[in-house]
Design a protein around this motif. Structure first.
Motif, PDB file in Angstrom:
ATOM      1  N   PHE A  15       0.831  -1.205   0.000  1.00 50.27           N
ATOM      2  CA  PHE A  15       0.000   0.000   0.000  1.00 50.27           C
ATOM      3  C   PHE A  15       0.868   1.258   0.000  1.00 50.27           C
ATOM      4  N   PHE A  16       1.938   1.241   0.807  1.00 48.58           N
ATOM      5  CA  PHE A  16       2.836   2.395   0.860  1.00 48.58           C
ATOM      6  C   PHE A  16       3.523   2.607  -0.483  1.00 48.58           C
ATOM      7  N   ALA A  17       3.961   1.523  -1.118  1.00 49.14           N
ATOM      8  CA  ALA A  17       4.615   1.636  -2.419  1.00 49.14           C
ATOM      9  C   ALA A  17       3.669   2.220  -3.460  1.00 49.14           C
ATOM     10  N   LEU A  18       2.421   1.761  -3.449  1.00 50.11           N
ATOM     11  CA  LEU A  18       1.435   2.293  -4.391  1.00 50.11           C
ATOM     12  C   LEU A  18       1.142   3.766  -4.099  1.00 50.11           C
ATOM     13  N   PHE A  19       1.131   4.131  -2.831  1.00 52.99           N
ATOM     14  CA  PHE A  19       0.889   5.524  -2.452  1.00 52.99           C
ATOM     15  C   PHE A  19       2.015   6.421  -2.953  1.00 52.99           C
ATOM     16  N   VAL A  20       3.274   5.971  -2.778  1.00 55.12           N
ATOM     17  CA  VAL A  20       4.420   6.742  -3.262  1.00 55.12           C
ATOM     18  C   VAL A  20       4.373   6.851  -4.780  1.00 55.12           C
ATOM     19  N   LEU A  21       4.004   5.767  -5.458  1.00 56.14           N
ATOM     20  CA  LEU A  21       3.890   5.795  -6.915  1.00 56.14           C
ATOM     21  C   LEU A  21       2.804   6.770  -7.356  1.00 56.14           C
ATOM     22  N   PHE A  22       1.703   6.809  -6.609  1.00 60.26           N
ATOM     23  CA  PHE A  22       0.623   7.738  -6.920  1.00 60.26           C
ATOM     24  C   PHE A  22       1.076   9.183  -6.767  1.00 60.26           C
ATOM     25  N   LEU A  23       1.917   9.450  -5.735  1.00 59.18           N
ATOM     26  CA  LEU A  23       2.388  10.811  -5.499  1.00 59.18           C
ATOM     27  C   LEU A  23       3.401  11.251  -6.544  1.00 59.18           C
ATOM     28  N   TYR A  24       4.366  10.399  -6.832  1.00 58.65           N
ATOM     29  CA  TYR A  24       5.496  10.804  -7.666  1.00 58.65           C
ATOM     30  C   TYR A  24       5.427  10.254  -9.086  1.00 58.65           C
ATOM     31  N   GLY A  25       4.461   9.403  -9.374  1.00 50.41           N
ATOM     32  CA  GLY A  25       4.328   8.880 -10.730  1.00 50.41           C
ATOM     33  C   GLY A  25       4.132   9.955 -11.786  1.00 50.41           C
ATOM     34  N   VAL A  27       5.094  13.080 -11.719  1.00 45.10           N
ATOM     35  CA  VAL A  27       6.344  13.827 -11.865  1.00 45.10           C
ATOM     36  C   VAL A  27       7.343  13.033 -12.697  1.00 45.10           C
ATOM     37  N   ILE A  28       7.424  11.739 -12.431  1.00 45.81           N
ATOM     38  CA  ILE A  28       8.355  10.892 -13.178  1.00 45.81           C
ATOM     39  C   ILE A  28       7.956  10.833 -14.646  1.00 45.81           C
ATOM     40  N   CYS A  29       6.653  10.709 -14.921  1.00 50.00           N
ATOM     41  CA  CYS A  29       6.181  10.655 -16.314  1.00 50.00           C
ATOM     42  C   CYS A  29       6.521  11.940 -17.058  1.00 50.00           C
ATOM     43  N   ILE A  30       6.304  13.091 -16.422  1.00 47.27           N
ATOM     44  CA  ILE A  30       6.607  14.366 -17.069  1.00 47.27           C
ATOM     45  C   ILE A  30       8.097  14.489 -17.342  1.00 47.27           C
ATOM     46  N   PHE A  31       8.915  14.067 -16.367  1.00 47.07           N
ATOM     47  CA  PHE A  31      10.369  14.125 -16.551  1.00 47.07           C
ATOM     48  C   PHE A  31      10.805  13.234 -17.715  1.00 47.07           C
ATOM     49  N   VAL A  32      10.270  12.033 -17.779  1.00 45.79           N
ATOM     50  CA  VAL A  32      10.651  11.105 -18.848  1.00 45.79           C
ATOM     51  C   VAL A  32      10.211  11.630 -20.210  1.00 45.79           C
ATOM     52  N   LEU A  33       8.976  12.117 -20.304  1.00 48.22           N
ATOM     53  CA  LEU A  33       8.462  12.599 -21.592  1.00 48.22           C
ATOM     54  C   LEU A  33       9.165  13.873 -22.040  1.00 48.22           C
ATOM     55  N   THR A 264       9.345  20.182 -15.892  1.00 51.01           N
ATOM     56  CA  THR A 264      10.536  19.595 -15.272  1.00 51.01           C
ATOM     57  C   THR A 264      11.415  20.668 -14.656  1.00 51.01           C
ATOM     58  N   VAL A 265      11.604  21.777 -15.363  1.00 51.56           N
ATOM     59  CA  VAL A 265      12.446  22.862 -14.843  1.00 51.56           C
ATOM     60  C   VAL A 265      11.852  23.434 -13.554  1.00 51.56           C
TER      61      VAL A 265
END
Length: 292
Positions: A15-25, A27-33, A264-265
């Motif tokens: 549950f904690f891992a999914l919560f962290v993914l929900f929070l930062y997912g 941001v990570i997608c925008i950075f990658v794209l 990202t900036v």
């Protein structure tokens, strides 16, 4: 003894891992794209890897001056940070004494947190428009016709926008400093006074070093909240937008990953500010331990 972990532990960990993914997912997608090649689009899958869209960003996005908007956000964030720190520290010191009307003042200050941000922004914008109307009438009444004709508005970066953002940052600063002084031992101040220190010397050499990390934290809160603020500034900033407002406007017109490069900036700036604040708090804590 063996440490046995049951199903509940692994369930909570998932549950904690999914919560962290929900929070930062996102941001990570925008950075990658934002790292796509020249043929990249706004969605996955990626088409190449490069810094092409960052180069496009700094070349300019249409009629939007990203550099000017960035500089306006930095200046406004710095002003908000300084005022949030000063007012929070002074108010928390005042509230340590039996301040008449302090309870009502506290609730009035914190009430802005529970009000919808857009309502606060509209109210501040309306207040300054009424002020503009009154000033124009006053200039005309005293015969300053040229000034009345040239006068535009009192709304701006360091007037209405600054006030709007302080309604957001100042309550957080007050709550942090109140918590700090609730745990503060007044014996340190009494000892300094017994040794002949003036109130200013006591604050500068005793109180401030002890609360220094918390003051840095309040400053970090002030800057990051101002840096990302949109709703409270939208109706109260005047003619010139900050970077978040320009970013919001671009989301309806941008058709390339340059919008992700801008996101990202702005995110990296927030992380840099938090990193500097954490480093400063660590250095202050280390200095305090060394002095002890």
């Amino acid at each position: 003894m063996r440490d046995s972990r049951g199903f509940g532990f692994y369930g909570l960990a998932l549950f904690f891992a999914l919560f962290v993914l929900f929070l930062y997912g996102p941001v990570i997608c925008i950075f990658v794209l934002s790292l796509q090649g020249p043929e990249g689009g706004l969605v996955f899958p990626m088409r190449g890897v490069s810094l092409h869209w960052f180069h496009k960003l700094f070349e300019g996005i249409g009629v939007v001056d990203i550099g000017a908007a960035l500089w306006r956000s930095v200046k406004l964030g710095a002003a908000v940070t300084v005022l949030t720190v000063l007012l929070s520290v002074m108010a928390s010191l005042a509230f340590r004494k039996n301040l008449r009307g302090g309870t009502a003042l506290f609730f009035i200050t914190v009430a802005s947190l529970i009000m919808p941000s857009i309502v606060v922004s509209l109210g501040i914008g309306l207040e300054f428009r009424l002020l503009d109307t009154a000033l124009k009438w006053l200039f005309g009444a005293v015969g300053w016709d040229n000034l009345a004709a040239e006068f535009n508005t009192t709304m701006g970066l360091f007037t209405s926008a600054l006030g709007a953002q302080l309604t957001w940052t100042l309550p957080f600063g007050l709550l942090v400093m109140f918590a700090v002084f609730n745990r503060f031992n007044p014996a340190y101040e009494e000892a300094a006074s017994d040794l002949g220190a003036t109130p200013w010397q006591t604050f500068r050499h005793v109180v401030l070093p002890l609360i220094g990390p918390s003051v840095v934290g309040v400053g970090m809160f002030g800057f990051t909240l101002s840096w990302d603020e949109i709703a409270r500034s939208s109706q109260a900033i005047g003619d010139l937008n900050t970077l978040p407002l320009e970013l919001q406007g671009l989301t309806t017109t941008a058709t390339s990953p340059v919008i992700y490069a801008l996101g990202t900036v702005t995110t990296l700036v927030s992380f840099v500010v938090m990193g500097v604040a954490i480093l400063a708090m660590a250095l202050l804590a280390r200095r305090r331990r060394g002095a002890a």
